[in-house]
Design a protein around this motif. Sequence first.
Motif, PDB file in Angstrom:
ATOM      1  N   SER A   1       0.835  -1.204   0.000  1.00 39.00           N
ATOM      2  CA  SER A   1       0.000   0.000   0.000  1.00 39.00           C
ATOM      3  C   SER A   1       0.866   1.248   0.000  1.00 39.00           C
ATOM      4  O   SER A   1       2.005   1.241   0.495  1.00 39.00           O
ATOM      5  CB  SER A   1      -0.899   0.025   1.248  1.00 39.00           C
TER       6      SER A   1
ATOM      7  N   GLN B   1      -5.426   6.774  -1.356  1.00 43.00           N
ATOM      8  CA  GLN B   1      -4.985   5.571  -0.658  1.00 43.00           C
ATOM      9  C   GLN B   1      -4.996   4.430  -1.653  1.00 43.00           C
ATOM     10  O   GLN B   1      -6.034   4.128  -2.255  1.00 43.00           O
ATOM     11  CB  GLN B   1      -5.916   5.271   0.511  1.00 43.00           C
TER      12      GLN B   1
ATOM     13  N   ASN C   1      -4.234   0.456  -2.179  1.00 43.26           N
ATOM     14  CA  ASN C   1      -4.032  -0.832  -1.541  1.00 43.26           C
ATOM     15  C   ASN C   1      -3.939  -1.933  -2.586  1.00 43.26           C
ATOM     16  O   ASN C   1      -4.352  -1.754  -3.729  1.00 43.26           O
ATOM     17  CB  ASN C   1      -5.182  -1.134  -0.576  1.00 43.26           C
TER      18      ASN C   1
END
Length: 124
Positions: free
Chosen positions: A17, A82, A84
Amino acid sequence: QVQLVESGGGLVQAGGSLRLSCVASGRTFSRPGMGWFRQAPGKAREFVAAISWSGDNTYYADSVKGRFSISRDNAKNTVYLQMNVLRPEDTAVYYCAGNSGPLARTRLSQYDYWGQGTQVTVSS
């Protein structure tokens, strides 16, 4: 003049991540929709994610849905991505962009301001 500065890129293994940040400074524009785009070597710049000024509306490219999340903190003039479960095919330079209106936009031509980009490299 508006400046957008990205940070948070780097080298990560597949499955890992990263969180990208984009800070707006200078003559900050009013209520901008923001987006993230990326460009891999030899390929055209492509849409990744977008968020409206209010944060109520978000859009994602099919290739990142369920793995990436865009958010913003208007008090800090900052937008985040973000990322991931990263894959080698996510390797690219990631660009932050802002448009002059409050809506979340998905096309490059709809954005007025661009950052310099931050490199994301995902190793297999």
